[in-house]
Scaffold this active site. Structure first.
Site, PDB file in Angstrom:
ATOM      1  N   GLY A 208       1.242 -21.630 -36.992  1.00  0.00           N
ATOM      2  CA  GLY A 208       1.241 -20.624 -35.919  1.00  0.00           C
ATOM      3  C   GLY A 208       0.803 -21.167 -34.570  1.00  0.00           C
ATOM      4  O   GLY A 208       0.610 -20.403 -33.627  1.00  0.00           O
ATOM      5  N   LYS A 226       3.292 -22.171 -14.991  1.00  0.00           N
ATOM      6  CA  LYS A 226       1.883 -21.943 -14.654  1.00  0.00           C
ATOM      7  C   LYS A 226       1.483 -22.789 -13.448  1.00  0.00           C
ATOM      8  O   LYS A 226       0.743 -22.331 -12.566  1.00  0.00           O
ATOM      9  CB  LYS A 226       0.994 -22.272 -15.862  1.00  0.00           C
ATOM     10  CG  LYS A 226       1.227 -21.331 -17.047  1.00  0.00           C
ATOM     11  CD  LYS A 226       0.603 -21.901 -18.324  1.00  0.00           C
ATOM     12  CE  LYS A 226       0.809 -20.973 -19.515  1.00  0.00           C
ATOM     13  NZ  LYS A 226       0.477 -21.609 -20.802  1.00  0.00           N
TER      14      LYS A 226
END
Ligand code: HSE
Length: 457
Positions: A208, A226
Site C-alpha cells: 500500500g 508540488k
C-alpha cells in the site's frame, strides 16, 4: 486554585467575547481517505479547536459519488451525506467548501462555482493548483474569499504556511524537497535490501505504499506539481508545469545505488528550486546526497523539505507527507484559517506567486544552464586508450574529472567506468555524453546522475 475544567470554561468564555460566536459551517466535496480524516477531526475534536481558536466549526454536508456509505469511527450528523455536489457548493448555509475529490476538471468546475457563490475554499489538490492556480486565485481574490492549500504539499508538514508567513522576511536561496513518499520508500528499500526497482515497486504496491498505477509518483510528476506550488510561493511567479525539468526514478538500478554508496552518497528523488543569480532553477530528478547529510537519512515514506533563507539560514521540515490523518491535520488547519478570515480577523489574500502583476526580478533558469557535479557510469571495452578518448571529450567541453573508478568484468571483455566530475554546465555535459555514447568502445547508453554537494547539513 482553579481546576482545569473551570479554567477551560473561562478561556472559552473569554474567547467568545472577542470572536464571532456563531458556528462556521463546512461542506466537503469527496469522502476518500483524507476526507474521512477531516470528518473525524471536525466531529471529534471540535472542542479542542474551539479551545485553541475560539471557533466553532460544524461539518454539515459531505458530497460523494456513490451512496450509501459509512466509515468506522465516524458518526455523521443526519442528512450529512449526499451524492449531489450542488448541495455543497450551492448551499447558502455553507461558509467553507473543502475540495478533496482529486482530479482536475470536476474539481475545477465545482471550486469555481463555490468561489462565485462566495464560499471560502480549502483544497489538497496539487494538480488542480499546478494547472489552474493562477485562474483560481484570481477568481478567489475577486470574490474576496480565501483559497488555502496546505494539504496539497508534504501532507502534515506545514510548509505552505511557513513559506507564506514564517519566512516572509527572507529571500529564499534554495528549497530541496523529498516530497514524494512513494519514491522515497522505493529508493530507501533499494538502498537497504539491494533489490532492483521493479521488484521493490511490486512489494511497495502490495504493502500500500505505491498506487496500482504508480506513474505519477515514480515519473516525478507528483513531486513536480508540488514543487511548482513551493516555487511560486518562494519566488513570486507561477511556474507552468511544462517548464519544470522532470526525471523520475525508473532508471535507477542497483548498480547506481551501490556505486553511490561506494562514493559516499545516497540517491534521493529531490525537488529543487534554487536561486541562480537572478534566475531560479526548478527541477525534479534523482540526486546523490552525501551520506552524512540529514536529507540523505530521511527514510521510508517520510517527506522532508530543506529551505534556505538569507536570514534564517538552512531549515529542515520533516514528517509524514501523505495519509489520512497527517493530511487531514493540514486541511483542518486551512479550514481554521478560513474561519478566522470569516470572523474578520484576517484579510483574504492572493499568495504572491499568483498576483496578476507579479513583481519579481526572478525568471526561470532552463535546465541547460544549471551547473552541478555529475556521476557518470559507462560500460566500455577493456582496452588501451579508452579512458583517454573519454577524458579528451570531457576536456573539450570544459568538464573536469574529480574521481574515477574502474571495475573489471572478467566474464566479458568490458569494464565499468564511474566518473565523478567537478561542477560543469548541464548543456556541456549533455553534449559530451552524446559524443561519448557514440564512441565505438562504449557499450550502451551511459548513466548520468546529478550530485548536490551543497545539501550537506
Ligand atoms: N503519492 C504521493 C506520495 C502522496 O507518494 O508522496 C500524495 O501526494
Amino acid at each position: 486554585m482553579q481546576d482545569q475544567v473551570s479554567l477551560t470554561r473561562d478561556l472559552i468564555r473569554y474567547r467568545e467575547t472577542v470572536v464571532d460566536k456563531s458556528s462556521i459551517n463546512v461542506g466537503l466535496l469527496g469522502w476518500g481517505t483524507v476526507g474521512t480524516g477531516v470528518s473525524k477531526i471536525l466531529l471529534n475534536q471540535s472542542n479542542l479547536i474551539l479551545q485553541n481558536t475560539g471557533l466553532q466549526l460544524k461539518l454539515i454536508k459531505i458530497a460523494k459519488r456513490t451512496l450509501p456509505d459509512s466509515r468506522p469511527g465516524v458518526q455523521l450528523p443526519a442528512d450529512c451525506l449526499t451524492n449531489s455536489p450542488a448541495e455543497v457548493v450551492e448551499n447558502p448555509e455553507i461558509d467553507i467548501v473543502v475540495e478533496l475529490m482529486g482530479g482536475i476538471d470536476d474539481a475545477r468546475r465545482l471550486v469555481t462555482q463555490a468561489i462565485r457563490n462566495g464560499k471560502h475554499i480549502v483544497t489538497a489538490n496539487k494538480a488542480l493548483l499546478a494547472e489552474h492556480g493562477f485562474e483560481l486565485f484570481q477568481l478567489a481574490a475577486k470574490h474576496n474569499v480565501s483559497l488555502n492549500f496546505e494539504g496539497s504539499t508534504a501532507g502534515g508538514i506545514p510548509i505552505i504556511k511557513t513559506l507564506r508567513e514564517s519566512f516572509a522576511a527572507n529571500r529564499i536561496h534554495a528549497i530541496y524537497g523529498i516530497i514524494n513518499g512513494t519514491c522515497n520508500y522505493i529508493l530507501t528499500e533499494m538502498h537497504e535490501s539491494e533489490v532492483d526497482f521493479a521488484e521493490v515497486l511490486k512489494d511497495a504496491q502490495a504493502k500500500g505504499y505505491a498506487e496500482a498505477d504508480p506513474t505519477f509518483d515514480v515519473e516525478g510528476i507528483d513531486a513536480a506539481h508540488k514543487l511548482t506550488l513551493l516555487t511560486s510561493l518562494a519566488y513570486g511567479f507561477a511556474i507552468p508545469m511544462e517548464q519544470v525539468y522532470i526525471e523520475g526514478i525508473t532508471q535507477i538500478s542497483q548498480k547506481e545505488i551501490q556505486y553511490a554508496r561506494e562514493l559516499g552518497y545516497v540517491i534521493k528523488l529531490l525537488a529543487i528550486a534554487k536561486l541562480n543569480a537572478d534566475r531560479v532553477e526548478v527541477r525534479v530528478h534523482p540526486t546523490m546526497l552525501p551520506t552524512r547529510s540529514m536529507l540523505a537519512n530521511v527514510g521510508g515514506a517520510f517527506n522532508a523539505i530543506c529551505v534556505i533563507g538569507d536570514a534564517v539560514g538552512p531549515t529542515l521540515f520533516y514528517g509524514q507527507g501523505a495519509g489520512e490523518m497527517p493530511t487531514a491535520s493540514a486541511v483542518v488547519a486551512d479550514i481554521i484559517d478560513a474561519a478566522k478570515s470569516i470572523s474578520g480577523r484576517l484579510q483574504s489574500q492572493v499568495p504572491r506567486g499568483w498576483l496578476s502583476e507579479s513583481q519579481t526580478d526572478i525568471s526561470l533558469c532552463p535546465i541547460d544552464h544549471i551547473e552541478t557535479r555529475y556521476y557518470v557510469r559507462l560500460v566500455v571495452l577493456d582496452q588501451p586508450g579508452v579512458l583517454a578518448q573519454i577524458s579528451s571529450i570531457l576536456g573539450q567541453y570544459r568538464i573536469s574529472i574529480a574521481s574515477v573508478i574502474q571495475k573489471e568484468r572478467h566474464e566479458v571483455d568490458t569494464a565499468s567506468i564511474v566518473i565523478v566530475t567537478h561542477k560543469a554546465v548541464e548543456k556541456n555535459m549533455q553534449l559530451a555524453i552524446q559524443e561519448i555514447d557514440k564512441l565505438a568502445v562504449v557499450r550502451g547508453a551511459s548513466q548520468l546522475i546529478r550530485i548536490e554537494e551543497e545539501v550537506d547539513f
